[in-house]
Design an enzyme around this catalytic site. Structure first.
Site, PDB file in Angstrom:
ATOM      1  N   SER A 168      46.758  34.959  43.995  1.00 40.92           N
ATOM      2  CA  SER A 168      45.980  35.294  45.113  1.00 40.92           C
ATOM      3  C   SER A 168      45.214  34.264  45.470  1.00 40.92           C
ATOM      4  CB  SER A 168      45.059  36.452  44.809  1.00 40.92           C
ATOM      5  OG  SER A 168      45.543  37.517  44.328  1.00 40.92           O
ATOM      6  N   HIS A 199      49.245  40.357  52.464  1.00 38.34           N
ATOM      7  CA  HIS A 199      49.957  39.652  51.424  1.00 38.34           C
ATOM      8  C   HIS A 199      51.315  39.509  52.352  1.00 38.34           C
ATOM      9  CE1 HIS A 199      48.247  40.096  47.284  1.00 38.34           C
ATOM     10  NE2 HIS A 199      47.231  39.628  48.190  1.00 38.34           N
ATOM     11  N   HIS A 221      52.784  43.466  42.266  1.00 42.56           N
ATOM     12  CA  HIS A 221      51.836  43.796  41.435  1.00 42.56           C
ATOM     13  C   HIS A 221      52.242  45.380  40.735  1.00 42.56           C
ATOM     14  CE1 HIS A 221      49.564  41.063  43.515  1.00 42.56           C
ATOM     15  NE2 HIS A 221      49.028  40.391  42.249  1.00 42.56           N
ATOM     16  N   TYR A 223      50.312  47.727  40.318  1.00 44.91           N
ATOM     17  CA  TYR A 223      49.428  48.791  40.844  1.00 44.91           C
ATOM     18  C   TYR A 223      49.904  49.032  42.176  1.00 44.91           C
ATOM     19  CZ  TYR A 223      47.376  44.472  43.047  1.00 44.91           C
ATOM     20  OH  TYR A 223      47.040  43.449  43.678  1.00 44.91           O
ATOM     21  N   GLU A 224      50.782  48.170  42.756  1.00 40.22           N
ATOM     22  CA  GLU A 224      51.556  48.766  43.910  1.00 40.22           C
ATOM     23  C   GLU A 224      52.339  49.762  43.893  1.00 40.22           C
ATOM     24  OE1 GLU A 224      53.308  45.288  45.848  1.00 40.22           O
ATOM     25  OE2 GLU A 224      51.800  44.090  44.923  1.00 40.22           O
ATOM     26  N   ALA A 250      44.984  34.828  39.641  1.00 41.29           N
ATOM     27  CA  ALA A 250      43.643  34.913  39.765  1.00 41.29           C
ATOM     28  C   ALA A 250      43.088  35.854  38.558  1.00 41.29           C
ATOM     29  CB  ALA A 250      43.222  35.291  41.090  1.00 41.29           C
ATOM     30  N   MET A 348      45.512  41.368  36.461  1.00 47.92           N
ATOM     31  CA  MET A 348      46.302  42.425  37.100  1.00 47.92           C
ATOM     32  C   MET A 348      47.682  42.236  37.456  1.00 47.92           C
ATOM     33  SD  MET A 348      43.654  44.398  39.805  1.00 47.92           S
ATOM     34  CE  MET A 348      41.980  44.619  39.265  1.00 47.92           C
ATOM     35  N   SER A 349      48.230  40.812  36.820  1.00 48.15           N
ATOM     36  CA  SER A 349      49.538  40.402  37.035  1.00 48.15           C
ATOM     37  C   SER A 349      49.964  39.771  35.891  1.00 48.15           C
ATOM     38  CB  SER A 349      49.639  39.337  38.207  1.00 48.15           C
ATOM     39  OG  SER A 349      48.941  38.175  37.951  1.00 48.15           O
ATOM     40  N   ASN A 372      35.914  34.776  38.997  1.00 45.99           N
ATOM     41  CA  ASN A 372      34.665  35.498  38.892  1.00 45.99           C
ATOM     42  C   ASN A 372      34.423  35.719  37.342  1.00 45.99           C
ATOM     43  OD1 ASN A 372      36.886  37.796  39.635  1.00 45.99           O
ATOM     44  ND2 ASN A 372      35.552  38.463  38.130  1.00 45.99           N
ATOM     45  N   HIS A 384      38.191  41.950  46.202  1.00 41.75           N
ATOM     46  CA  HIS A 384      39.020  41.062  46.408  1.00 41.75           C
ATOM     47  C   HIS A 384      39.111  40.041  47.287  1.00 41.75           C
ATOM     48  CE1 HIS A 384      43.372  40.285  46.370  1.00 41.75           C
ATOM     49  NE2 HIS A 384      43.454  40.389  47.750  1.00 41.75           N
TER      50      HIS A 384
HETATM   51  N1  HPA Z   1      39.551  41.604  36.635  1.00 36.84           N
HETATM   52  C1  HPA Z   1      40.801  41.625  36.821  1.00 36.84           C
HETATM   53  N2  HPA Z   1      41.620  40.982  37.674  1.00 36.84           N
HETATM   54  C2  HPA Z   1      41.234  40.119  38.330  1.00 36.84           C
HETATM   55  C3  HPA Z   1      39.785  39.731  38.395  1.00 36.84           C
HETATM   56  C4  HPA Z   1      38.867  40.617  37.320  1.00 36.84           C
HETATM   57  O1  HPA Z   1      37.752  40.524  37.162  1.00 36.84           O
HETATM   58  N3  HPA Z   1      39.478  38.924  39.177  1.00 36.84           N
HETATM   59  C5  HPA Z   1      40.556  38.239  39.891  1.00 36.84           C
HETATM   60  N4  HPA Z   1      41.320  38.998  39.227  1.00 36.84           N
END
Ligand code: HPA
Length: 410
Positions: A168, A199, A221, A223-224, A250, A348-349, A372, A384
């Site tokens: 991302s 995306h 992903h 979660y999709e 990310a 999440m990937s 983050n 996001h």
């Molecule tokens: N958690 C999960 N996935 C992420 C995060 C997070 O804090 N930041 C970017 N992708």
């Protein structure tokens, strides 16, 4: 594909076809990875017999499953056996136009066509405005165009040596690549599920310096909702003949000091997604039923990334990736749990892709960009938008690392 054809051939032996002596077996895989089989069943009122495809779809429906990802049909006789018109329509109602149908007979010959090719003028519940039809998984499957086989052959012929997946916000890394050809990934792979809005999914073929690279923008992903999609993506990259896969992603930082902007080389992962994307029938053509994960992250590639970091002066941390299904971010309590378990970063990937790469014997390295501090470790809420913004900010440093890595990999 091979496995599904084998399953269709094996159930064909159990067909009840004393009137026509034309035995047919069908195996279909759903987007969740479950496989259902069926054989044709005749009776003395001959036209009222049941086709194999119909039996397999009935088994799928009875199991509460939806959304067909691929279909194999094995008939009797020399040539490939295609589904009848009624079955094409039936399959279409539970699949998308890009879903591949592998057709075979008694010989090894296999013909592959998409449902869109087999039934170009289908109409379905959507056309009849049947409530709920568009919410079904099948309605969201987009897929291969008739040109996809040719496109894949062309991509293979390009001879990419490295597979690269951009996470991302990291699209600016593409500036590194002298792009020679771009394909719409949705046209090459049948993805089901709901992509994140905005995306794009592309496969770019190009060069970083002298290195030929196949670069995916817009990964799939878990979660999709299409659990097999990350596996299919890795297999597609592997099928192009690359010698290694470099993923970028990310993540949130858990370990102290892993703040936004840090780049982390993943040494290992903890799968907390609650799922393993290799569940269901194993595709032996890629790897074994029980793949070893003790060196999922290739030591040689990790050493090259350290050397690349030293060469270009971009600092590189190391850490353990805690894989989270999403799409909700973690709670602060979940982050405390991950920290106790040894997770340094969370995302999440990666995990599903790493499992698929290990299964396919494809050497893997991962660069995770901290966008983050993970939930509860800092004031404020996660979004996001922040992921994309911080990814964009880190992209130039990531590009420098990848460029130095590519020079050493060539
Ligand atoms: N958690 C999960 N996935 C992420 C995060 C997070 O804090 N930041 C970017 N992708």
């Amino acid at each position: 594909m091979r496995n599904l054809i084998d399953a269709a051939r094996s159930v064909r032996a159990r067909a009840y076809a004393p009137y026509s002596n034309f035995r047919v077996g069908c195996a279909l895989r759903t987007v969740s990875g479950a496989v259902f089989v069926g054989a044709n069943v005749e009776n003395a009122a001959y036209p009222q017999g049941h086709c194999a495809e119909r039996s397999a779809v009935s088994a799928m429906i009875a199991a509460g499953e939806e959304g067909i990802a691929e279909v194999a049909v094995a008939g009797s006789g020399d040539g490939p056996c295609a589904p009848c018109g009624g079955c094409r329509q039936l399959l279409f109602e539970h699949a998308g136009p890009g879903v591949p149908v592998y057709m075979t007979g008694d010989t090894a010959e296999v013909a592959t066509m998409t449902l869109g090719e087999l039934l170009p003028a289908a109409f379905g519940p959507q056309a009849l405005d049947v409530a709920g039809a568009s919410e079904r998984g099948a309605a969201t499957v987009t897929g291969a165009t008739e040109a996809s086989d040719e496109a894949l052959a062309e991509a293979r012929a390009f001879g990419p040596r490295l597979g690269l997946v951009l996470g991302s916000g990291l699209a600016p890394v593409l500036d590194l690549l002298t792009i020679e050809k771009t394909y719409d990934l949705e046209a090459l792979l049948p993805f089901a599920g709901a992509p994140v809005e905005g995306h794009v999914r592309s496969l770019h073929l190009g060069r970083i310096g002298d290195l030929r690279v196949a670069c995916v923008e817009g990964r799939a992903h878990l979660y999709e909702g299409d659990i097999m999609a990350p596996v299919r993506l890795v297999r597609l990259i592997s099928d192009l003949g690359v010698g290694a896969l470099l993923l970028t992603s990310a993540v949130g930082g858990i370990r102290d000091g892993l703040d936004a902007g840090c780049i982390v080389c993943v040494d290992d992962h903890i799968n907390l997604t609650g799922i393993n994307p290799l569940c269901g029938a194993n595709d032996d053509t890629y790897g074994p039923r029980f793949p070893d994960m003790s060196e999922a992250y290739d030591r040689h590639l990790l050493g090259l990334l350290d050397a690349a970091s030293a060469r270009c002066g971009v600092p590189l941390e190391h850490g353990i990736y805690a894989g989270w299904m999403g799409p909700s971010f973690e709670t602060p309590a979940e982050i405390r749990m991950m920290r106790m378990l040894g997770g340094d970063i969370v995302g999440m990937s990666v995990v599903a892709e790493a499992i698929a790469a290990a299964h396919a014997g494809l050497p893997l390295a991962v660069l995770s960009i901290v966008v983050n501090r993970a939930a509860g470790l800092e004031e404020g809420r996660l979004s996001h938008g922040e992921t994309l913004e911080q990814g964009r900010r880190a992209a130039p440093k990531v590009a420098m690392l990848i460029e130095a890595f590519a020079e050493m990999f060539s």
